[in-house]
Write a protein that holds these residues in place. Structure first.
Motif, PDB file in Angstrom:
ATOM      1  N   GLN A  43       0.854  -1.195   0.000  1.00  0.00           N
ATOM      2  CA  GLN A  43       0.000   0.000   0.000  1.00  0.00           C
ATOM      3  C   GLN A  43       0.883   1.236   0.000  1.00  0.00           C
ATOM      4  O   GLN A  43       1.803   1.351   0.809  1.00  0.00           O
ATOM      5  N   LYS A  44       0.629   2.160  -0.900  1.00  0.00           N
ATOM      6  CA  LYS A  44       1.497   3.323  -1.079  1.00  0.00           C
ATOM      7  C   LYS A  44       0.747   4.619  -0.796  1.00  0.00           C
ATOM      8  O   LYS A  44      -0.404   4.790  -1.207  1.00  0.00           O
ATOM      9  N   LYS A  91      -4.418   1.607 -13.514  1.00  0.00           N
ATOM     10  CA  LYS A  91      -3.312   0.855 -14.100  1.00  0.00           C
ATOM     11  C   LYS A  91      -1.999   1.603 -13.886  1.00  0.00           C
ATOM     12  O   LYS A  91      -1.986   2.827 -13.695  1.00  0.00           O
ATOM     13  N   LYS A  92      -0.903   0.876 -13.945  1.00  0.00           N
ATOM     14  CA  LYS A  92       0.412   1.491 -13.803  1.00  0.00           C
ATOM     15  C   LYS A  92       0.608   2.567 -14.869  1.00  0.00           C
ATOM     16  O   LYS A  92       0.342   2.342 -16.053  1.00  0.00           O
ATOM     17  N   PRO A 135       2.283   4.197  -9.661  1.00  0.00           N
ATOM     18  CA  PRO A 135       3.507   3.398  -9.814  1.00  0.00           C
ATOM     19  C   PRO A 135       3.229   1.934 -10.121  1.00  0.00           C
ATOM     20  O   PRO A 135       4.126   1.218 -10.549  1.00  0.00           O
ATOM     21  N   ASN A 136       1.978   1.493  -9.887  1.00  0.00           N
ATOM     22  CA  ASN A 136       1.610   0.094 -10.168  1.00  0.00           C
ATOM     23  C   ASN A 136       0.088   0.005 -10.258  1.00  0.00           C
ATOM     24  O   ASN A 136      -0.640   0.960  -9.953  1.00  0.00           O
ATOM     25  N   ASP A 137      -0.398  -1.134 -10.713  1.00  0.00           N
ATOM     26  CA  ASP A 137      -1.842  -1.367 -10.732  1.00  0.00           C
ATOM     27  C   ASP A 137      -2.365  -1.382  -9.297  1.00  0.00           C
ATOM     28  O   ASP A 137      -1.652  -1.786  -8.364  1.00  0.00           O
ATOM     29  N   GLY A 138      -3.604  -0.970  -9.122  1.00  0.00           N
ATOM     30  CA  GLY A 138      -4.171  -1.003  -7.776  1.00  0.00           C
ATOM     31  C   GLY A 138      -5.514  -0.315  -7.711  1.00  0.00           C
ATOM     32  O   GLY A 138      -6.118   0.024  -8.739  1.00  0.00           O
ATOM     33  N   VAL A 139      -5.984  -0.101  -6.500  1.00  0.00           N
ATOM     34  CA  VAL A 139      -7.262   0.565  -6.267  1.00  0.00           C
ATOM     35  C   VAL A 139      -7.023   1.745  -5.329  1.00  0.00           C
ATOM     36  O   VAL A 139      -6.216   1.664  -4.394  1.00  0.00           O
ATOM     37  N   ILE A 140      -7.684   2.860  -5.603  1.00  0.00           N
ATOM     38  CA  ILE A 140      -7.592   4.047  -4.762  1.00  0.00           C
ATOM     39  C   ILE A 140      -8.481   3.833  -3.534  1.00  0.00           C
ATOM     40  O   ILE A 140      -9.707   3.750  -3.666  1.00  0.00           O
ATOM     41  N   VAL A 141      -7.865   3.742  -2.360  1.00  0.00           N
ATOM     42  CA  VAL A 141      -8.643   3.495  -1.141  1.00  0.00           C
ATOM     43  C   VAL A 141      -8.859   4.768  -0.331  1.00  0.00           C
ATOM     44  O   VAL A 141      -9.682   4.786   0.583  1.00  0.00           O
ATOM     45  N   ASP A 142      -8.114   5.831  -0.663  1.00  0.00           N
ATOM     46  CA  ASP A 142      -8.299   7.090   0.059  1.00  0.00           C
ATOM     47  C   ASP A 142      -7.820   8.237  -0.820  1.00  0.00           C
ATOM     48  O   ASP A 142      -6.807   8.126  -1.507  1.00  0.00           O
ATOM     49  N   ALA A 174      -1.471  12.486  -0.974  1.00  0.00           N
ATOM     50  CA  ALA A 174      -2.607  13.010  -1.723  1.00  0.00           C
ATOM     51  C   ALA A 174      -3.630  11.906  -1.962  1.00  0.00           C
ATOM     52  O   ALA A 174      -4.830  12.118  -1.815  1.00  0.00           O
ATOM     53  N   VAL A 175      -3.150  10.722  -2.346  1.00  0.00           N
ATOM     54  CA  VAL A 175      -4.023   9.559  -2.517  1.00  0.00           C
ATOM     55  C   VAL A 175      -3.300   8.333  -1.957  1.00  0.00           C
ATOM     56  O   VAL A 175      -2.076   8.303  -1.864  1.00  0.00           O
ATOM     57  N   VAL A 176      -4.082   7.331  -1.581  1.00  0.00           N
ATOM     58  CA  VAL A 176      -3.530   6.075  -1.080  1.00  0.00           C
ATOM     59  C   VAL A 176      -3.882   4.984  -2.083  1.00  0.00           C
ATOM     60  O   VAL A 176      -5.060   4.778  -2.400  1.00  0.00           O
ATOM     61  N   LEU A 177      -2.855   4.317  -2.588  1.00  0.00           N
ATOM     62  CA  LEU A 177      -3.021   3.295  -3.619  1.00  0.00           C
ATOM     63  C   LEU A 177      -2.718   1.921  -3.030  1.00  0.00           C
ATOM     64  O   LEU A 177      -1.649   1.707  -2.444  1.00  0.00           O
ATOM     65  N   THR A 178      -3.646   0.994  -3.194  1.00  0.00           N
ATOM     66  CA  THR A 178      -3.463  -0.365  -2.697  1.00  0.00           C
ATOM     67  C   THR A 178      -3.287  -1.323  -3.869  1.00  0.00           C
ATOM     68  O   THR A 178      -4.090  -1.341  -4.799  1.00  0.00           O
TER      69      THR A 178
END
Length: 273
Positions: free
Chosen positions: A33-34, A56-57, A161-168, A183-187
């Motif tokens: 999680q980033k 997507k990345k 930076p990678n595939d994922g879902v925006i959780v925040d 600014a955003v949290v990427l999982t």
């Protein structure tokens, strides 16, 4: 009576021979999680994602206004113009002094000018040569600064930076993006794990690599996993340990936060270890 005791003894031995199950409750987490932040400060002029979006990345997340960088670019352009003008003037003066020096050298050989006049021109030529070299360095420094400023433009567009879902999502359009502030949290959905807590008294029955059974009731998904890590609790008063389990989600729609049932089979051999 002896038969009853014998039957009970056999029953106890039979139960002990079978595996005893440890049942735990856990949840799905992402092991990647980033917190996405920007490198430069500026107002957000385009927020391209919302909470829950799957990205997507390389996909644009948000974009920062470029006014500050544009102002810095104008200042650098002015500095480059001034440095080039100074270089041109110094080169012109240096060329004139060299021409005059060559003429005075010929006249000095004919004893038509004094040595003082010749040395004065030689000193002036040396000084102007130094000034030309300094001006050339100043032009290169200003051009390097321009390159640095232009390089900032590519950081105005923040991408995944990678595939994922925006959780925040912590910023909206018109708000100030500050370096170091998320600014955003990427999982990352490709690196999901299940996390749970286990009591200290049960540690003897588990080990890294041990197989577990996982069930996510909300989507009726069951699979097998294995313990990937055992982590001591940060609070020693709870006497709990955190365990992480890796698993293959296959084609199931598994997301972080989902409730998970965990069954770990233990036996006497495990306890003895």
């Amino acid at each position: 009576m002896k038969k009853l005791i014998t039957l009970m003894t056999l029953l106890c031995l039979t139960v002990g021979a079978y595996a005893i199950e440890i049942e735990l409750s856990g949840s799905v987490i992402s092991d990647n999680q980033k917190m996405i932040t920007s490198r430069y400060m500026g107002y957000v002029k385009n927020m391209a994602v919302s909470e829950g979006d799957i990205v997507k990345k390389g996909q644009l997340l948000y974009e920062i206004d470029s006014k500050e960088i544009e102002a810095a670019e104008r200042q650098v352009d002015l500095a480059i113009s001034q440095a080039r003008l100074a270089l041109q003037m110094n080169k012109s003066q240096y060329t004139n002094v060299l021409t005059n020096l060559a003429r005075h050298q010929r006249l000095f050989e004919k004893k038509m000018v004094s040595k003082y006049e010749l040395e004065t021109l030689e000193l002036a030529a040396a000084n102007l040569k130094d000034m030309v070299e300094i001006a050339e360095k100043q032009v290169k420094q200003a051009e390097a600064k321009k390159e640095e400023v232009l390089n900032q433009y590519k950081y105005l567009k923040v991408t995944a930076p990678n595939d994922g879902v925006i959780v925040d999502k912590k910023l909206n359009e018109g708000e100030m993006a500050i370096p170091g502030m998320p600014a955003v949290v990427l999982t990352d959905l490709s690196r999901l794990k299940v996390v749970a807590e286990i009591s200290e008294s049960q540690l003897g029955y588990i080990k890294v690599g041990k197989e577990v059974e996982l069930t996510i009731p909300s989507i009726a998904f069951s699979t097998k996993g294995k313990i990937s890590s055992i982590i001591p609790s940060s609070n020693p008063m709870t006497h709990k340990f955190k365990i992480k389990m890796e698993f293959d989600k296959k084609s199931a729609s598994v997301y972080p936060g989902m409730y998970t049932k965990i069954i770990i089979k233990r036996d006497d051999d495990a306890n003895q270890q």
